[in-house]
Design an enzyme around this catalytic site. Structure first.
Site, PDB file in Angstrom:
ATOM      1  N   LYS A 149       0.859  -1.188   0.000  1.00 33.75           N
ATOM      2  CA  LYS A 149       0.000   0.000   0.000  1.00 33.75           C
ATOM      3  C   LYS A 149       0.888   1.228   0.000  1.00 33.75           C
ATOM      4  O   LYS A 149       2.014   1.188   0.488  1.00 33.75           O
ATOM      5  CB  LYS A 149      -0.889   0.012   1.250  1.00 33.75           C
ATOM      6  CG  LYS A 149      -2.144   0.848   1.098  1.00 33.75           C
ATOM      7  CD  LYS A 149      -3.258   0.072   0.413  1.00 33.75           C
ATOM      8  CE  LYS A 149      -4.507   0.897   0.254  1.00 33.75           C
ATOM      9  NZ  LYS A 149      -5.653   0.071  -0.170  1.00 33.75           N
TER      10      LYS A 149
HETATM   11  P1  NAD Z   1     -12.935   7.954  -2.721  1.00 34.04           P
HETATM   12  O1  NAD Z   1     -11.882   8.950  -2.469  1.00 34.04           O
HETATM   13  O2  NAD Z   1     -13.447   7.730  -4.107  1.00 34.04           O
HETATM   14  O3  NAD Z   1     -14.223   8.285  -1.815  1.00 34.04           O
HETATM   15  C1  NAD Z   1     -14.149   8.460  -0.432  1.00 34.04           C
HETATM   16  C2  NAD Z   1     -15.502   8.998   0.060  1.00 34.04           C
HETATM   17  O4  NAD Z   1     -15.468   9.086   1.483  1.00 34.04           O
HETATM   18  C3  NAD Z   1     -15.811  10.420  -0.440  1.00 34.04           C
HETATM   19  O5  NAD Z   1     -17.221  10.529  -0.605  1.00 34.04           O
HETATM   20  C4  NAD Z   1     -15.328  11.299   0.721  1.00 34.04           C
HETATM   21  O6  NAD Z   1     -15.977  12.560   0.750  1.00 34.04           O
HETATM   22  C5  NAD Z   1     -15.712  10.441   1.905  1.00 34.04           C
HETATM   23  N1  NAD Z   1     -14.884  10.679   3.090  1.00 34.04           N
HETATM   24  C6  NAD Z   1     -13.547  10.821   3.146  1.00 34.04           C
HETATM   25  N2  NAD Z   1     -13.150  11.017   4.414  1.00 34.04           N
HETATM   26  C7  NAD Z   1     -14.276  10.950   5.169  1.00 34.04           C
HETATM   27  C8  NAD Z   1     -14.540  11.070   6.556  1.00 34.04           C
HETATM   28  N3  NAD Z   1     -13.539  11.291   7.430  1.00 34.04           N
HETATM   29  N4  NAD Z   1     -15.813  10.949   6.982  1.00 34.04           N
HETATM   30  C9  NAD Z   1     -16.811  10.736   6.106  1.00 34.04           C
HETATM   31  N5  NAD Z   1     -16.631  10.625   4.780  1.00 34.04           N
HETATM   32  C10 NAD Z   1     -15.380  10.736   4.327  1.00 34.04           C
HETATM   33  O7  NAD Z   1     -12.402   6.585  -2.085  1.00 34.04           O
HETATM   34  P2  NAD Z   1     -12.869   5.106  -2.420  1.00 34.04           P
HETATM   35  O8  NAD Z   1     -11.987   4.557  -3.475  1.00 34.04           O
HETATM   36  O9  NAD Z   1     -14.344   5.067  -2.585  1.00 34.04           O
HETATM   37  O10 NAD Z   1     -12.453   4.357  -1.064  1.00 34.04           O
HETATM   38  C11 NAD Z   1     -13.270   4.371   0.083  1.00 34.04           C
HETATM   39  C12 NAD Z   1     -12.840   3.260   1.029  1.00 34.04           C
HETATM   40  O11 NAD Z   1     -12.906   1.994   0.354  1.00 34.04           O
HETATM   41  C13 NAD Z   1     -11.394   3.362   1.538  1.00 34.04           C
HETATM   42  O12 NAD Z   1     -11.336   2.843   2.852  1.00 34.04           O
HETATM   43  C14 NAD Z   1     -10.631   2.443   0.603  1.00 34.04           C
HETATM   44  O13 NAD Z   1      -9.431   1.954   1.181  1.00 34.04           O
HETATM   45  C15 NAD Z   1     -11.652   1.337   0.428  1.00 34.04           C
HETATM   46  N6  NAD Z   1     -11.466   0.522  -0.767  1.00 34.04           N
HETATM   47  C16 NAD Z   1     -11.438   1.088  -2.015  1.00 34.04           C
HETATM   48  C17 NAD Z   1     -11.301   0.272  -3.134  1.00 34.04           C
HETATM   49  C18 NAD Z   1     -11.349   0.814  -4.531  1.00 34.04           C
HETATM   50  O14 NAD Z   1     -11.375   0.024  -5.479  1.00 34.04           O
HETATM   51  N7  NAD Z   1     -11.405   2.128  -4.739  1.00 34.04           N
HETATM   52  C19 NAD Z   1     -11.152  -1.117  -2.977  1.00 34.04           C
HETATM   53  C20 NAD Z   1     -11.190  -1.658  -1.696  1.00 34.04           C
HETATM   54  C21 NAD Z   1     -11.350  -0.826  -0.609  1.00 34.04           C
END
Ligand code: NAD
Length: 421
Positions: free
Chosen positions: A111
């Site tokens: 990561k």
């Molecule tokens: P992203 O940046 O596209 O979206 C994040 C969302 O969370 C946004 O709507 C943002 O405004 C909100 N956010 C951020 N900080 C926040 C907080 N403190 N409180 C409330 N809302 C908050 O990110 P993503 O790719 O959707 O990832 C979200 C989660 O999913 C992360 O934990 C990431 O590690 C996990 N994840 C993502 C993927 C992927 O394929 N993108 C895969 C597995 C896990």
């Protein structure tokens, strides 16, 4: 020590270790393997000097942690966020190791993170941060070493810059050095939706075990980014009423159910929930405590802790985010009988299709959307059944069962490979 360092219950690396220790003891893991698997293989911290648009220079901090390369090249996203810490990246990289093993893709875990706020940076500044960060970690990444992907704050455009920076140095195309790329650049059809698709499958399979009809369910989704938005859409298509969704500005609630199509159109245009007036506003914490059937935390870590776990009312909790529940909160939620599908299983759809993307890039032959979705379905359902069987066999929670499955698979390969001396 990083000034952002988090101590105690909310330290993600300690949260990972708490579950690892429990799973290792249930497995009766050999003490040598226990030490090997508990510690990341490699950690790199880099300074990233960047000329900002106003001509001044700012030095950002970046990390890349490779927790394990026993099962294959390290694999894991890159996060751009002001609260990134080394312990967070360590935890996220270990979670990638267990996740890849749970869905049985031939990758280890890695990561990366850069301490920066992409919402306050121009596209030019973002590109310069990305390229310099990649240049500084260039020696340890590569299609057979470590393959980054998107995470919070990064997207397909950032992946395209990563691929290009690597390719400029390697003097070859190197599309398979990074996944989550735009489709035109060797990305896979279905990758953008993959994590949400995997969450949908997790919800569907869980509801089936619970003997509950999705059409009778309501859901709240925390986070309206890649994972949250897509999951909301797929659950809505299954007949689930999406009662609430949130982003960093707060939550939007509508008891009658949100219009997901209109909401996604608004987000595509404005990138924030602000201004979408088809519901009432509440806080992110209030969203978590709504009386819904299904709760999907899909934003960030530590949103359910010992402080609010008692107030969670959902019957099914499916973790889109990595590490949304602390180890102390696990016990409280289990005590309440909540059906929890843990992060390293529920959100594994993303890395599964990243694996498909890497395979397609290396083959130079690209699959149809249906083929990607079909293969994802098979692998997710198998992983869900493997974890549920493990939970029953060892009488442990689904989270500990997922850790046990992942740790056992990595331990077996580590033992086979032996210790190089
Ligand atoms: P992203 O940046 O596209 O979206 C994040 C969302 O969370 C946004 O709507 C943002 O405004 C909100 N956010 C951020 N900080 C926040 C907080 N403190 N409180 C409330 N809302 C908050 O990110 P993503 O790719 O959707 O990832 C979200 C989660 O999913 C992360 O934990 C990431 O590690 C996990 N994840 C993502 C993927 C992927 O394929 N993108 C895969 C597995 C896990």
């Amino acid at each position: 020590m990083n000034p952002n360092q988090v101590l105690g219950e909310e330290n993600p690396f300690e949260a990972m270790h708490a579950r690892f220790d429990l799973a290792a003891s249930k497995l009766g893991l050999d003490p040598g393997l226990y030490q090997i698997l508990r510690t990341p293989d490699r950690e790199l911290t880099v300074a990233i000097p960047v000329v900002l648009d106003d001509g001044s220079v700012q030095v950002f901090t970046g990390y890349r942690v490779q927790h394990s390369m026993a099962r294959g090249p390290a694999k894991g996203g890159i996060r751009f966020d002001p609260n990134v810490t080394l312990d967070e990246v360590r935890a996220l990289s270990a979670w990638m190791t267990w996740k890849c093993a749970v869905v049985n893709v031939p990758f280890g875990g890695g990561k990366g993170g850069v301490v920066c706020d992409p919402s306050k940076m121009s596209p030019g500044e973002l590109e310069r941060v990305t390229r310099r960060y990649i240049a500084n970690i260039l020696d340890i990444i590569g299609p057979d070493r470590d393959i980054p992907a998107p995470d919070m704050g990064t997207n397909g455009q950032v992946m395209a810059w990563i691929m290009d920076t690597y390719a400029m140095h390697a003097r070859e195309a190197s599309t398979s050095v990074v996944t989550g790329k735009p489709v035109e650049l060797g990305g896979s059809l279905g990758r953008i939706e993959a994590t949400g698709r995997g969450l949908q499958i997790s919800v569907r399979e869980s509801l089936q075990r619970m003997e509950v009809d999705p059409a009778t369910c309501s859901a709240a989704v925390q986070g309206a980014g890649n994972v949250g938005q897509v999951t909301a859409q797929f659950l809505h298509q299954m007949g689930v009423k999406i009662m609430a969704i949130s982003d960093i500005t707060g939550a939007l609630v509508n008891e009658k159910g949100l219009d997901i199509k209109a909401l996604r159109a608004h987000l595509a245009k404005h990138r924030t929930l602000d201004g979408f007036d088809q519901g009432d506003r509440m806080t992110n914490s209030e969203l978590l405590e709504l009386p819904v059937d299904i709760l999907i935390p899909a934003a960030t870590e530590n949103v359910i802790t010992s402080r609010n776990a008692e107030n969670i009312r959902a019957k099914l909790l499916v973790e889109g985010a990595n590490g949304p529940v602390t180890a102390a909160a696990d016990k409280i939620l289990e005590g309440k009988g909540i059906f929890i599908v843990p992060d390293i299983l529920a959100n594994a759809g993303g890395v599964t299709v990243s694996y498909f993307e890497w395979v397609q890039d290396r083959q130079g032959y690209f699959w149809s959307h249906d083929e990607v979705d079909g293969r994802l379905e098979v692998m997710m359902v198998k992983a869900i059944n493997d974890v549920l069987d493990m939970a029953e066999r060892f009488e442990v929670s689904k989270r500990i069962a997922a850790y046990m499955l992942g740790i056992d698979r990595v331990a077996k390969i580590t033992k086979l490979r032996g210790i190089y001396a």
